[in-house]
Write an enzyme that holds these catalytic residues in place. Structure first.
Site, PDB file in Angstrom:
ATOM      1  CD  GLU A  87      -2.817  -1.261   2.310  1.00 51.92           C
ATOM      2  OE1 GLU A  87      -3.812  -1.964   2.211  1.00 51.92           O
ATOM      3  OE2 GLU A  87      -2.537  -0.626   3.344  1.00 51.92           O
ATOM      4  CB  CYS A 100       3.120   7.674   3.033  1.00 52.26           C
ATOM      5  SG  CYS A 100       3.510   6.487   4.302  1.00 52.26           S
ATOM      6  CB  CYS A 107       7.281  -5.089   8.481  1.00 49.71           C
ATOM      7  SG  CYS A 107       8.646  -4.317   9.391  1.00 49.71           S
ATOM      8  CB  CYS A 111       6.452  -2.790  16.125  1.00 48.34           C
ATOM      9  SG  CYS A 111       8.162  -2.381  15.698  1.00 48.34           S
ATOM     10  CB  CYS A 114       3.169  -1.672  13.568  1.00 46.00           C
ATOM     11  SG  CYS A 114       3.279  -1.421  11.794  1.00 46.00           S
ATOM     12  CB  CYS A 331       1.096   5.771  11.377  1.00 48.71           C
ATOM     13  SG  CYS A 331       1.702   7.294  10.794  1.00 48.71           S
TER      14      CYS A 331
HETATM   15  N1  SAH Z   1       9.586   0.496   9.677  1.00 54.15           N
HETATM   16  C1  SAH Z   1       9.741   1.903   9.652  1.00 54.15           C
HETATM   17  C2  SAH Z   1       8.740   2.652   8.798  1.00 54.15           C
HETATM   18  C3  SAH Z   1       7.296   2.240   8.766  1.00 54.15           C
HETATM   19  S1  SAH Z   1       6.092   2.753   9.952  1.00 54.15           S
HETATM   20  C4  SAH Z   1       9.736   2.466  11.042  1.00 54.15           C
HETATM   21  O1  SAH Z   1       9.502   1.712  11.962  1.00 54.15           O
HETATM   22  O2  SAH Z   1      10.023   3.640  11.205  1.00 54.15           O
HETATM   23  C5  SAH Z   1       6.006   4.478  10.022  1.00 54.15           C
HETATM   24  C6  SAH Z   1       5.719   4.998  11.432  1.00 54.15           C
HETATM   25  O3  SAH Z   1       4.417   4.628  11.916  1.00 54.15           O
HETATM   26  C7  SAH Z   1       6.705   4.467  12.450  1.00 54.15           C
HETATM   27  O4  SAH Z   1       7.107   5.526  13.262  1.00 54.15           O
HETATM   28  C8  SAH Z   1       5.863   3.481  13.227  1.00 54.15           C
HETATM   29  O5  SAH Z   1       6.383   3.209  14.507  1.00 54.15           O
HETATM   30  C9  SAH Z   1       4.531   4.194  13.248  1.00 54.15           C
HETATM   31  N2  SAH Z   1       3.396   3.338  13.612  1.00 54.15           N
HETATM   32  C10 SAH Z   1       3.246   2.017  13.386  1.00 54.15           C
HETATM   33  N3  SAH Z   1       2.067   1.587  13.874  1.00 54.15           N
HETATM   34  C11 SAH Z   1       1.455   2.671  14.402  1.00 54.15           C
HETATM   35  C12 SAH Z   1       0.194   2.856  15.031  1.00 54.15           C
HETATM   36  N4  SAH Z   1      -0.658   1.845  15.207  1.00 54.15           N
HETATM   37  N5  SAH Z   1      -0.113   4.106  15.440  1.00 54.15           N
HETATM   38  C13 SAH Z   1       0.737   5.140  15.246  1.00 54.15           C
HETATM   39  N6  SAH Z   1       1.925   5.017  14.650  1.00 54.15           N
HETATM   40  C14 SAH Z   1       2.291   3.797  14.233  1.00 54.15           C
END
Ligand code: SAH
Length: 353
Positions: A87, A100, A107, A111, A114, A331
């Site tokens: 996406e 974006c 991934c 985390c 996410c 995000c």
């Molecule tokens: N893997 C990379 C980039 C992808 S995510 C990274 O970790 O930076 C982009 C951003 O969205 C990251 O800062 C991630 O921690 C954040 N993110 C992921 N899940 C989220 C959520 N449920 N709510 C808010 N931010 C989130």
């Protein structure tokens, strides 16, 4: 087979061997300036346009596109060779646009908060698959009379787990699509070797580090890769990046109710930020809800108070607006399964049997 945006200029020259040299420039101009399909590159003979369309296949097959209520956020779902889906989100502002993009299908960083992390890793993207996301978004932005000015690697995947490919795509965006490296941001969970390599690269791209916790105990839990690259090592790599680039670095912090939004979290974050040669800027965002994580985002009031605590500590902090929450484009909500895309907002472009 190399796809349309995987091919380098030298490879194109080889492909077009036997045709006049200026044709290479014309095709390159078609790919990176005119955009769209070769059929529209009217400075080329028709037969050549036709053969280019088959010699240089596109990498991204459109599956669905959804537009937020306000019309300022567009989410695209694409299918790649092999069937994985990625996406990308286009955010339209008054006179420009930000894209974006994804660097991987899925991934591996896991985390828990996410959505992409919850769905696991499929594969790295190629240069062509990354660059074509920007090209398609640029076409779409042109329809809305906007220019794509900013790129953020904040879609699916961990860009620093695939640094050489991500870097090659940055060079293509900067050198061929005319998007200044200063307007390109790479966001990383904190893969230290990737950050160190990036620091040696010539162009001044911005680095964002998804910190979310300023002590190892909590970060080990929220961002599991912290067990391999703990905060001391990560901060050291961040300092090295700052020294090499002389550009500001930012920390991303998703505020989670009662988990990392307490006063002492703010104090620790101030300390970490100020330990760098140039204090890191903090981007705050309330956690977006995802299906696999039960904890809530902080309230708007707590988000503001947290920001004020950072500012009082001498750290610049901005609250990021969440865009496209109604179409799951925010995000951490991007995920590979089409089923997760909120059905009401989706236009099926190529219904699948
Ligand atoms: N893997 C990379 C980039 C992808 S995510 C990274 O970790 O930076 C982009 C951003 O969205 C990251 O800062 C991630 O921690 C954040 N993110 C992921 N899940 C989220 C959520 N449920 N709510 C808010 N931010 C989130």
């Amino acid at each position: 087979m190399a796809t349309r945006y995987d091919i380098s200029r030298d490879e194109l020259t080889e492909l077009l061997a036997g045709t006049p040299r200026y044709r290479v420039d014309q095709v390159w101009n078609g790919l990176y300036d005119r955009l769209g399909e070769p059929a529209g590159w009217t400075d080329l003979p028709i037969a050549m346009r036709e053969s280019l369309a088959t010699q240089l296949p596109t990498a991204l097959q459109p599956v669905a596109e959804s537009v937020s209520d306000r019309g300022d956020t567009v989410k695209f779902l694409w299918e790649l060779d092999g069937g994985s889906r990625i996406e990308k989100v286009l955010m339209l502002y008054r006179d420009r646009a930000t894209v974006c993009i994804s660097s991987q299908a899925g991934c591996a960083m896991a985390c828990g908060f996410c959505a992409t992390g919850q769905s696991g890793f499929t594969r790295h993207l190629t240069v062509g698959e990354i660059v074509e996301q920007v090209v398609r978004a640029t076409e779409r932005a042109r329809q809305a009379e906007r220019r794509v000015s900013n790129i953020v690697f904040m879609g699916m995947g961990e860009p620093m787990a695939n640094e050489p490919t991500v870097w090659a795509s940055v060079e293509r965006m900067h050198g061929d699509l005319g998007i200044s490296a200063r307007h390109i941001t790479i966001s990383t969970v904190g893969i230290v070797p990737g950050i160190r390599t990036l620091a040696t690269r010539p162009l001044p791209v911005n680095l964002a580090v998804s910190l979310h916790a300023a002590n190892d105990e909590l970060r080990d839990e929220l961002v599991p890769i912290n067990r391999r690259y703990p905060l001391s090592t990560l901060m050291d790599a961040c300092a090295g990046y700052l020294q090499a680039k002389g550009r500001r670095l930012s920390f991303e912090w998703a505020l989670i109710d009662g988990v990392n939004d307490r006063d002492r979290d703010a104090r620790l974050l101030v300390e970490r930020s100020r330990s760098l040669p140039l204090p890191a800027h903090v981007n705050l965002i309330p956690l977006n809800p995802t299906p696999g994580y039960a904890v809530r985002g902080s309230s708007p009031r707590r988000v503001r108070d947290f920001r004020d605590l950072l500012r009082e500590g001498g750290v610049n902090a901005t609250i990021r607006r969440t865009r496209g929450t109604d179409i799951d484009a925010a995000c951490g909500q991007l995920r590979a399964t089409h089923e997760a895309v909120s059905a009401s907002a989706v236009v099926e472009l190529h219904p699948r049997g």
